[in-house]
Scaffold this motif. Structure first.
Motif, PDB file in Angstrom:
ATOM      1  N   ARG A  11       0.869  -1.180   0.000  1.00  0.00           N
ATOM      2  CA  ARG A  11       0.000   0.000   0.000  1.00  0.00           C
ATOM      3  C   ARG A  11       0.902   1.226   0.000  1.00  0.00           C
ATOM      4  O   ARG A  11       1.809   1.332   0.817  1.00  0.00           O
ATOM      5  N   GLU A  24      -3.064   7.536  -3.076  1.00  0.00           N
ATOM      6  CA  GLU A  24      -3.169   6.259  -2.366  1.00  0.00           C
ATOM      7  C   GLU A  24      -3.367   5.165  -3.391  1.00  0.00           C
ATOM      8  O   GLU A  24      -4.162   5.313  -4.319  1.00  0.00           O
ATOM      9  N   SER A  25      -2.633   4.044  -3.205  1.00  0.00           N
ATOM     10  CA  SER A  25      -2.782   2.941  -4.149  1.00  0.00           C
ATOM     11  C   SER A  25      -2.489   1.610  -3.483  1.00  0.00           C
ATOM     12  O   SER A  25      -1.898   1.552  -2.401  1.00  0.00           O
ATOM     13  N   GLU A  26      -2.890   0.552  -4.192  1.00  0.00           N
ATOM     14  CA  GLU A  26      -2.518  -0.799  -3.813  1.00  0.00           C
ATOM     15  C   GLU A  26      -1.729  -1.392  -4.976  1.00  0.00           C
ATOM     16  O   GLU A  26      -2.138  -1.286  -6.137  1.00  0.00           O
ATOM     17  N   GLU A  59      -1.068  -1.849 -10.429  1.00  0.00           N
ATOM     18  CA  GLU A  59      -1.418  -0.900  -9.375  1.00  0.00           C
ATOM     19  C   GLU A  59      -2.747  -0.233  -9.703  1.00  0.00           C
ATOM     20  O   GLU A  59      -3.055   0.029 -10.860  1.00  0.00           O
ATOM     21  N   SER A  60      -3.510   0.050  -8.662  1.00  0.00           N
ATOM     22  CA  SER A  60      -4.736   0.839  -8.830  1.00  0.00           C
ATOM     23  C   SER A  60      -4.903   1.703  -7.592  1.00  0.00           C
ATOM     24  O   SER A  60      -4.411   1.380  -6.516  1.00  0.00           O
ATOM     25  N   GLY A  61      -5.604   2.830  -7.770  1.00  0.00           N
ATOM     26  CA  GLY A  61      -5.791   3.727  -6.640  1.00  0.00           C
ATOM     27  C   GLY A  61      -6.453   5.018  -7.053  1.00  0.00           C
ATOM     28  O   GLY A  61      -7.164   5.074  -8.054  1.00  0.00           O
ATOM     29  N   SER A  62      -6.158   6.069  -6.276  1.00  0.00           N
ATOM     30  CA  SER A  62      -6.764   7.369  -6.552  1.00  0.00           C
ATOM     31  C   SER A  62      -5.794   8.494  -6.186  1.00  0.00           C
ATOM     32  O   SER A  62      -4.898   8.315  -5.363  1.00  0.00           O
ATOM     33  N   SER A  83      -9.429   8.316 -10.314  1.00  0.00           N
ATOM     34  CA  SER A  83      -9.022   6.957  -9.990  1.00  0.00           C
ATOM     35  C   SER A  83      -8.241   6.433 -11.187  1.00  0.00           C
ATOM     36  O   SER A  83      -8.362   6.954 -12.304  1.00  0.00           O
ATOM     37  N   ARG A  89      -5.776   2.824 -12.975  1.00  0.00           N
ATOM     38  CA  ARG A  89      -5.281   1.443 -12.947  1.00  0.00           C
ATOM     39  C   ARG A  89      -4.165   1.324 -13.981  1.00  0.00           C
ATOM     40  O   ARG A  89      -4.055   2.134 -14.904  1.00  0.00           O
ATOM     41  N   TRP A 104      -0.464   4.687 -15.992  1.00  0.00           N
ATOM     42  CA  TRP A 104      -1.830   4.432 -15.524  1.00  0.00           C
ATOM     43  C   TRP A 104      -2.828   5.041 -16.498  1.00  0.00           C
ATOM     44  O   TRP A 104      -2.578   6.098 -17.069  1.00  0.00           O
TER      45      TRP A 104
END
Length: 141
Positions: free
Chosen positions: A25, A59-61, A72-75, A85, A87, A109
């Motif tokens: 994270r 913030e991402s995972e 990775e994906s997040g905002s 948002s 990906r 992304w």
């Protein structure tokens, strides 16, 4: 439709997701800034200079999908201007750098909560410190 092109340098950290050995994270912040590049016969001079009180949060995972590969994906929240948002397009890469204890990587992304692309060139230190330079080209109504 209006096209926006901008760059920001984010700083923060990445840490393992509890209970997972393949997920991280990441949380980083960027303040309003001016990125300056001057090209001359003597070389390249570069600086990131403060440009006000605004800030953006990221913030991402991150999911490790192979040796040196991740998705990775997040905002990203751009202060009061709104958020997007995102990906991964394809796979991101992460590997050694010439600096001991520092890894470097890159990823592209696609904006999923809007329209556009963001590229990221980043480093990750031995203790999870992240410096992430993002270049965005997004389209807004």
């Amino acid at each position: 439709m209006k096209e926006l092109v901008f760059a920001l340098e984010f700083k923060g950290s990445a840490a393992p997701v509890p209970g997972s050995d393949k997920s991280l994270r990441a949380k980083t912040l960027a303040t309003s800034q001016t990125l300056r590049s001057v090209l001359s016969a003597g070389g390249i001079q570069a600086a990131v200079e403060s440009a006000g009180a605004g800030s953006a949060s990221f913030e991402s995972e991150v999911d490790i999908v192979g040796e040196g590969l991740f998705v990775e994906s997040g905002s990203i929240r751009y202060g009061d201007a709104g958020s997007v948002s995102f990906r991964t397009v394809g796979r991101g890469t992460l590997g050694p750098s010439p600096v001991d204890g520092l890894q470097r990587g890159a990823i592209v992304w696609e904006v999923t909560g809007g329209d556009g692309r963001i590229t990221s060139n980043f480093t990750v230190g031995a203790q999870g410190q992240v410096i992430d330079d993002q270049f965005a080209r997004i389209f807004v109504p």
